[in-house]
Design a protein around this motif. Sequence first.
Motif, PDB file in Angstrom:
ATOM      1  N   ILE A   1      -7.360  -8.153  -0.047  1.00  0.00           N
ATOM      2  CA  ILE A   1      -7.399  -6.862  -0.718  1.00  0.00           C
ATOM      3  C   ILE A   1      -6.461  -6.830  -1.916  1.00  0.00           C
ATOM      4  O   ILE A   1      -5.291  -7.229  -1.828  1.00  0.00           O
ATOM      5  N   GLY A   2      -6.973  -6.327  -3.035  1.00  0.00           N
ATOM      6  CA  GLY A   2      -6.144  -6.144  -4.219  1.00  0.00           C
ATOM      7  C   GLY A   2      -5.508  -7.438  -4.687  1.00  0.00           C
ATOM      8  O   GLY A   2      -6.175  -8.467  -4.847  1.00  0.00           O
ATOM      9  N   GLN A   3      -4.193  -7.409  -4.895  1.00  0.00           N
ATOM     10  CA  GLN A   3      -3.474  -8.561  -5.434  1.00  0.00           C
ATOM     11  C   GLN A   3      -3.417  -9.740  -4.467  1.00  0.00           C
ATOM     12  O   GLN A   3      -3.057 -10.859  -4.868  1.00  0.00           O
TER      13      GLN A   3
ATOM     14  N   MET B   1      -1.091   0.015  -3.879  1.00  0.00           N
ATOM     15  CA  MET B   1      -2.497   0.376  -3.813  1.00  0.00           C
ATOM     16  C   MET B   1      -2.653   1.660  -3.012  1.00  0.00           C
ATOM     17  O   MET B   1      -1.994   1.838  -1.979  1.00  0.00           O
TER      18      MET B   1
ATOM     19  N   GLN C   1     -11.921  -1.124   1.406  1.00  0.00           N
ATOM     20  CA  GLN C   1     -12.220  -2.552   1.376  1.00  0.00           C
ATOM     21  C   GLN C   1     -12.275  -3.152   2.780  1.00  0.00           C
ATOM     22  O   GLN C   1     -13.050  -4.075   3.035  1.00  0.00           O
TER      23      GLN C   1
ATOM     24  N   VAL D   1       0.850  -1.193   0.000  1.00  0.00           N
ATOM     25  CA  VAL D   1       0.000   0.000   0.000  1.00  0.00           C
ATOM     26  C   VAL D   1       0.884   1.240   0.000  1.00  0.00           C
ATOM     27  O   VAL D   1       1.976   1.252   0.581  1.00  0.00           O
TER      28      VAL D   1
ATOM     29  N   GLU E   1      -8.186   3.235  -0.945  1.00  0.00           N
ATOM     30  CA  GLU E   1      -8.883   2.060  -1.465  1.00  0.00           C
ATOM     31  C   GLU E   1      -8.721   0.867  -0.525  1.00  0.00           C
ATOM     32  O   GLU E   1      -9.669   0.103  -0.311  1.00  0.00           O
ATOM     33  N   CYS E   2      -7.539   0.724   0.037  1.00  0.00           N
ATOM     34  CA  CYS E   2      -7.324  -0.348   0.997  1.00  0.00           C
ATOM     35  C   CYS E   2      -8.275  -0.194   2.186  1.00  0.00           C
ATOM     36  O   CYS E   2      -8.922  -1.152   2.615  1.00  0.00           O
TER      37      CYS E   2
END
Length: 240
Positions: A216-218, A194, A202, A181, A198-199
């Motif tokens: 989260i994300g990837q 990220m 979520q 992040v 956005e982190c």
Amino acid sequence: MQLAGKTVLLTGGSAGIGRELARQLKAKGAQVVLTGRNVERLDFMRAEGFETIRADLSNAAGVDALVAELGERSFDVLINNAGQLIDHDFRKGSPDPDAADEGIYANLQAPIRLIAAMVPMLKARPEAAIVNVTSGLAIAPASRQPIYCATKAGLRSYTLALRQQLADTKIRVIEALPPVVDTQMNADNAMSKMPAEECARQIVSAIENNHDEANIGQVKLLRLVDGISPALARRIMIRF
């Protein structure tokens, strides 16, 4: 969980993911009490209308001081977000064992100690949650940060066991697993990052929707690979 009207204790809430969590929780109608170590950052968050507590969670005395300051106050949500990234790379020289001790305490023992102090109170709430922020590195480690990976893996295991222990209570135990992040902690990391906003979004969504995990994300992809072949996930991640 409906966040409006809930009272949240958020550790590490004055910067990075924690700062964005504080703002988004407040926007949802929650009252957020946040902790941090940096006085200037805490003053900045206080100016935004947050209640702040200066706390050093890298040792038992600091955690106990925080618990004592909280006193008999009631909280609905505990978010263990505070953490330290400790340089522990023998390729660069001899690591500082004292720094490792502080990181291990802040990342693993402090959340455990806070949870132990707060579970009796959380059990008495009509609805409650414990959110432990770990990392995708809790699934498969990267060579550059062995202490951080080890502590986050430890917190992940603790979270899984704690969830089972509290299954018959009103406390939902949630694990949030962020990717890399864009925070000060990762300022020297050249990998794609990220946005912290956005982190945080979520993580808040996972709380609202009563999810046990926020991949989260990837990290979603990493979890998929790990589910197929843990050995492959480790081979991919250990290179970083």
